[in-house]
Scaffold this active site. Sequence first.
Site, PDB file in Angstrom:
ATOM      1  N   ASP A 107     -29.681 -24.137 -11.087  1.00 26.30           N
ATOM      2  CA  ASP A 107     -30.718 -24.691 -11.960  1.00 26.30           C
ATOM      3  C   ASP A 107     -30.714 -26.216 -11.893  1.00 26.30           C
ATOM      4  OD1 ASP A 107     -32.771 -24.680 -13.787  1.00 26.30           O
ATOM      5  OD2 ASP A 107     -31.481 -24.389 -15.542  1.00 26.30           O
ATOM      6  N   ASN A 157     -40.119 -16.527 -12.473  1.00 30.55           N
ATOM      7  CA  ASN A 157     -40.555 -17.649 -11.624  1.00 30.55           C
ATOM      8  C   ASN A 157     -41.946 -17.441 -11.019  1.00 30.55           C
ATOM      9  OD1 ASN A 157     -37.226 -18.472 -10.325  1.00 30.55           O
ATOM     10  ND2 ASN A 157     -38.315 -19.262 -12.092  1.00 30.55           N
TER      11      ASN A 157
END
Length: 251
Positions: A21, A69
């Site tokens: 991330d 996503n």
Amino acid sequence: MSFKDQIIAEKLPLHVAIIMDGNGRWAKKQGKIRTFGHKGGVLAVRDTVEGAAELGVKFLSLYAFSTENWKRPRWEVDALMELLVDTISKETKTLMDNNISLQAIGDMDSLPPKCRRQLQDTINITSANTRMTLILALSYSSRWEIVNATRKIASQVASGQLKPEEIDDEVFAKQLCTSFCPDPELLIRTSGEHRISNFMLWQIAYAELFFTEKLWPDFRREDLFEAIVDFQKRDRRYGMVNEKQSDDQHA
Ligand code: FPP
């Protein structure tokens, strides 16, 4: 002493999972667009994979693209898929040179055909490699996986192949995408966020969690080594007591 020198070879986690991330923030800090961060993330992937193999970790899972996503802007999703195809294709030789096999978990049917084909090609080419298995989680979410597993089990019960009382942890785990590997013992998340974000919820039941402030593109093998040193200092009890505590109580 470097982190690597502090690692006890006999106590290595068999399976390390990473929530990568911070690519977007890394790019923003440099005044660049998000895809610049994803490209930077590829260097971190390369170094981490090599570092894990060098140590002797047997399974390394990377959360590369979540079901959520898909909700990102179209241009970013397209760029990520392109980057994945490109990276997997370019790195197939590195995987072969390092005796690493590739596996993928997630909803493969939802990936663009080009991406699915490249993945399958590299999975096939590297399938006999034995040093380490690199598992890419793509279009993956744990709830999707658990619902899927439940459907398969329900249909086995409905068809009389399985009795409800025969369902246990082992039967359930066999229907998950990760049935070919042990559960992760160490889960790392970068970028200072302390969340699991729908990743391997079943599999991390007893995993040790390690959070680092580093943004993913800045992550290198030394950071993996640091997490493993920290992991090796933990007292893993799986809900039981350790011998020392037990002795103290009886003293
Ligand atoms: C999270 O950062 C990262 C991703 C969603 C994608 C990870 C992909 C790569 C590292 C590229 C290639 C990977 C492989 C396995 C070849 P973010 O975009 O959520 O960052 P932010 O939280 O700062 O916005």
